[in-house]
Every structure is written in C-alpha cells, then in structure tokens.
Scaffold this active site. Structure first.
Site, mmCIF file in Angstrom:
data_model
loop_
_atom_site.group_PDB
_atom_site.id
_atom_site.type_symbol
_atom_site.label_atom_id
_atom_site.label_comp_id
_atom_site.label_asym_id
_atom_site.label_seq_id
_atom_site.Cartn_x
_atom_site.Cartn_y
_atom_site.Cartn_z
ATOM 1 N N ASN A 16 58.210 27.247 20.209
ATOM 2 C CA ASN A 16 58.889 27.755 21.607
ATOM 3 C C ASN A 16 59.823 26.848 22.221
ATOM 4 O O ASN A 16 59.418 26.568 23.262
ATOM 5 C CB ASN A 16 57.569 28.039 22.259
ATOM 6 C CG ASN A 16 57.754 28.941 23.395
ATOM 7 O OD1 ASN A 16 57.767 28.382 24.761
ATOM 8 N ND2 ASN A 16 58.525 30.271 23.298
ATOM 9 N N ALA B 221 65.252 23.868 26.115
ATOM 10 C CA ALA B 221 66.426 22.746 26.550
ATOM 11 C C ALA B 221 65.588 21.481 26.180
ATOM 12 O O ALA B 221 66.339 20.324 25.623
ATOM 13 C CB ALA B 221 67.095 22.908 27.438
ATOM 14 N N HIS C 58 63.234 20.342 24.095
ATOM 15 C CA HIS C 58 63.050 20.134 22.735
ATOM 16 C C HIS C 58 64.360 19.759 22.227
ATOM 17 O O HIS C 58 64.497 18.792 21.407
ATOM 18 C CB HIS C 58 62.554 21.245 22.048
ATOM 19 C CG HIS C 58 61.056 21.318 22.334
ATOM 20 N ND1 HIS C 58 61.011 22.650 23.046
ATOM 21 C CD2 HIS C 58 59.782 20.838 22.049
ATOM 22 C CE1 HIS C 58 59.563 22.693 23.102
ATOM 23 N NE2 HIS C 58 58.779 21.685 22.714
ATOM 24 N N GLN D 83 44.299 20.282 19.266
ATOM 25 C CA GLN D 83 44.324 19.587 20.578
ATOM 26 C C GLN D 83 44.194 20.438 21.742
ATOM 27 O O GLN D 83 44.452 20.052 22.760
ATOM 28 C CB GLN D 83 45.775 18.791 20.617
ATOM 29 C CG GLN D 83 46.929 19.859 20.376
ATOM 30 C CD GLN D 83 48.241 19.144 20.580
ATOM 31 O OE1 GLN D 83 48.746 18.696 19.324
ATOM 32 N NE2 GLN D 83 49.117 19.045 21.510
ATOM 33 N N GLY E 52 59.061 13.183 23.883
ATOM 34 C CA GLY E 52 59.659 13.188 25.595
ATOM 35 C C GLY E 52 58.731 12.638 26.540
ATOM 36 O O GLY E 52 57.624 12.486 26.505
HETATM 37 O O1 PAF Z 1 53.893 17.406 22.218
HETATM 38 C C1 PAF Z 1 53.653 18.243 21.543
HETATM 39 O O2 PAF Z 1 54.523 19.324 21.828
HETATM 40 C C2 PAF Z 1 52.473 17.953 20.642
HETATM 41 O O3 PAF Z 1 51.586 17.467 21.281
HETATM 42 C C3 PAF Z 1 52.851 17.533 19.422
HETATM 43 C C4 PAF Z 1 53.287 16.011 19.570
HETATM 44 C C5 PAF Z 1 53.956 18.170 18.522
HETATM 45 C C6 PAF Z 1 51.646 17.350 18.490
HETATM 46 O O4 PAF Z 1 51.022 18.741 18.148
#
Ligand code: PAF
Length: 270
Positions: free
Chosen positions: A23, A26, A28, A52, A140
């Site tokens: 998903n 900007a 990413h 997670q 980030g």
């Molecule tokens: O920051 C994220 O999007 C997630 O925590 C990561 C680092 C991709 C791990 O799943």
C-alpha cells in the site's frame, strides 16, 4: 531471492533494501529513492506480516494493493520486488517458531500498547535480512521506535547491514504519511493533522525548558479535546526511549486513535 542476491554480491554490487507491507505512498517511495542513491541494486519487499498485528481486525483491514504497488516500484526502476507468500515465510504453524526479540526497547510506548508487536517486527525483519542479504536497509523515522529497535537488533546480532533513516514525509497539512490514513473518513481526516501539531508544539515547549510530565498531560488533554482517543504522549531520550537526560537528543512520541484507526507520530526536540 537469496540466489539472486548472491549473484549481485559476487559481482561486487551493493544491495539496498526497503522492507514494506505494501500500500505504497510517497513516504515509501522516498525510502526507495534513497536506497537507489546509495546502492547499485534495490530490493523492496511487500509482506503484510501477521506476526506483528496484535489485533486480527487490524490485520484484516490492512489495505492490500499489490498491482498498484508493483507499478510504482517498476516506475522507480526497482530491481526486484520480493513478495513472499505467508506460507513461504511461515511454513509451519506460528506456534513454537523461533523469534527475535529486543527486550526493554520493545516493551515501552508502542510495545506497551501493542503486546508482541515488535517481536513480530524484529522476527520478520531478521528473516527478510537473511533472505535479501542487503548491504544497506532504509527505514522511515515515522516509526521511530521501530527504527531504534532494528538498529539495536542489527548491532547486537552482528548483521552486516548499514541502517539508514529517512525523515517522515508529510501531507501539506502536516499529517505523517501512513497506509492507515486511507481508512480515515472525511471528518477524521480533518482532525488527524492535530496529532502532529500537538506533538510539534509539545517539542517546542520541551525545547524551551518545559517540564515533561506536565507537557505530556497537556498534550493528552489537547488531543482528547480535538476528538482523538489518545494512548500516550511521551518526552523521551532519542537514544533509548528512556527518561530524557540533560544534554542528550530528545524526541516527543505520540499515538492516538480516531475511530478504529490508530495513528502514531514523533517530533525531535531541538
Ligand atoms: O514498517 C513496516 O512497514 C513494517 O513494520 C516492516 C518493517 C515492513 C516489517 O513488517
């Protein structure tokens, strides 16, 4: 993925890696561009990591937009998109699998509100590091606690990987870019920038010598008045998230809910 990376490494190429849950926005894309500048080959992973998520509903609601994500990565000239199936990363039942955990740092703030979250993050990031074999990985600062925890994991477990941090990318009204923003309705979207505003003003007041406990209480009240259900606002050491110590870099971190959407943000204190 490992075979491809080995070939690149044997050819003397530096591999840059951006782990994501897809998903893409900007924020990413900024991480990907940064990886492009500092590496010869760029790998982006897209994997919505069930380990997670502390709430099943949040995992189910997480936006999945693979085709659009891949088109954006292709346009940026990414060399490989690594999109493992859940059964590839977790071939056995998740019960009883080995995990990676950074204690203490993972137990406060986000960790206190989302039990098991950071264990899930460090476990999947360790696995992705083994599979992708990068020289440098870009994260980030929006997920400030995650960044510190990944740095600690890399240092303590001797991953031969440099961790590069990029500043938070914001909407024009200050709201930190996040995949969760798309789940805000119009009314919530109008309230959302207040999180950054309150944290920024709290950081300014802390920089001017304000007393942390009082500033935190005041920020929580202001967030509640704006329409949030605030979870925490905390003035902390930017080194280890402990109580702020004189002369050390400090940061204000906050998390607050609008309906069922949970937003986080942070601002450095200067
Ligand atoms: O920051 C994220 O999007 C997630 O925590 C990561 C680092 C991709 C791990 O799943």
């Amino acid at each position: 993925m490992q075979g491809r990376s080995r070939l690149w490494t044997q050819a003397g190429l530096r591999i840059g890696f951006v782990p994501t849950m897809g998903n893409l926005h900007a924020g990413h894309l900024d991480l990907v561009r940064a990886a492009r500048r500092i590496a010869d080959r760029v790998v982006v992973s897209i994997f919505v990591n069930p380990l997670q998520f502390d709430e099943a509903a949040d995992f189910a609601a997480y936006p999945r937009t693979l085709e659009a994500d891949l088109a954006q990565l292709e346009a940026l000239g990414v060399d490989a998109a690594f999109v493992p199936a859940e059964s590839t990363l977790y071939p056995r039942s998740r019960e009883g699998i080995a995990f990676v955990e950074v204690p203490e740092l993972s137990d406060v703030l986000e960790g206190a509100h989302r039990p098991g979250h950071f264990r899930g993050v460090t476990t999947v990031v360790a696995k992705l590091f083994h599979l992708v074999g990068p020289d440098v990985a870009v994260f980030g600062e929006k997920d400030f606690q995650q960044l510190l925890i990944v740095r600690r994991m890399v240092a303590d477990l001797d991953f031969p990987i440099e961790i590069v941090a990029r500043p938070t990318v914001r909407e024009p009204d200050g709201l930190a870019m996040s995949s969760r923003n798309r789940r805000l309705d119009a009314q919530q979207r109008a309230i959302a920038p207040a999180l950054y505003r309150v944290l920024r003003e709290t950081a300014e007041a802390a920089g001017a010598g304000g007393e942390p406990d009082e500033l935190e209480r005041n920020a929580m009240d202001r967030l509640a008045d704006a329409g949030f259900r605030p979870e925490y606002v905390a003035v902390r050491s930017a080194e280890d998230l402990g109580p702020p110590r004189a002369g050390e870099p400090r940061v204000v971190l906050g998390a607050a809910r609008l309906g069922d959407v949970r937003l986080i943000d942070n601002v450095r204190i200067s």
